[in-house]
Design a protein around this motif. Structure first.
Motif, PDB file in Angstrom:
ATOM      1  N   GLN A   1       0.834  -1.190   0.000  1.00 26.01           N
ATOM      2  CA  GLN A   1       0.000   0.000   0.000  1.00 26.01           C
ATOM      3  C   GLN A   1       0.877   1.252   0.000  1.00 26.01           C
ATOM      4  N   PRO A   2       0.521   2.308  -0.645  1.00 27.22           N
ATOM      5  CA  PRO A   2      -0.710   2.408  -1.426  1.00 27.22           C
ATOM      6  C   PRO A   2      -0.540   2.052  -2.903  1.00 27.22           C
ATOM      7  N   ASP A   3       0.705   2.084  -3.419  1.00 27.62           N
ATOM      8  CA  ASP A   3       0.844   1.999  -4.878  1.00 27.62           C
ATOM      9  C   ASP A   3       2.138   1.347  -5.342  1.00 27.62           C
TER      10      ASP A   3
END
Length: 135
Positions: A105-107
């Protein structure tokens, strides 16, 4: 030897007297990959693999779709982390295509390169599949 069992005190009571043969066989096979290999050679291949993967991603994935967050100098380890939109779904699609990394998380997409058994063809395939699934 006493006629009854008397466990040792503390963690020592978990120690076994004789290692299991099957466990030792698995360990022996796992250590075979180190025959004739130095840690310096492993580190050098690690750097070449990760550099190669980053270069492949740069060439195959459309500009702006991913951002490399892994240091590009020799401070990086044997993994490459890339940021992208919808990273969780991208990793799911990669795994469905037998390219296994992990999602943070997040990307963040993370790819590990174990230099003793991962080859450059594996890194190229991972980058190629990544280029196919990145939105």
């Amino acid at each position: 030897m006493e006629p009854t069992y008397r466990p040792a005190a503390g963690i020592v009571k978990a120690r076994g007297g004789t290692p299991e043969i099957l466990s030792l066989l698995a360990l022996d096979a796992a250590l075979d990959v180190w025959d004739g290999v130095t840690i310096d050679q492993v580190r050098a291949k690690s750097l070449r693999l990760t550099e190669f993967f980053i270069r492949c991603v740069d060439e195959l994935v459309p500009a702006g779709a991913l951002r490399c967050v892994t240091p590009l100098d020799e401070w990086r380890g044997s993994q490459v982390s890339l940021a992208c939109d919808n990273a969780g779904a991208v990793m799911d699609a990669l795994i469905d295509s037998n390219v296994v990394g992990d999602f943070r998380q997040p990307d963040i997409l993370r790819f590990g390169f174990a230099p003793l058994y991962i080859c450059f063809a594996d890194a190229l395939r991972a980058a190629t599949v990544l280029a196919d699934v990145v939105p």
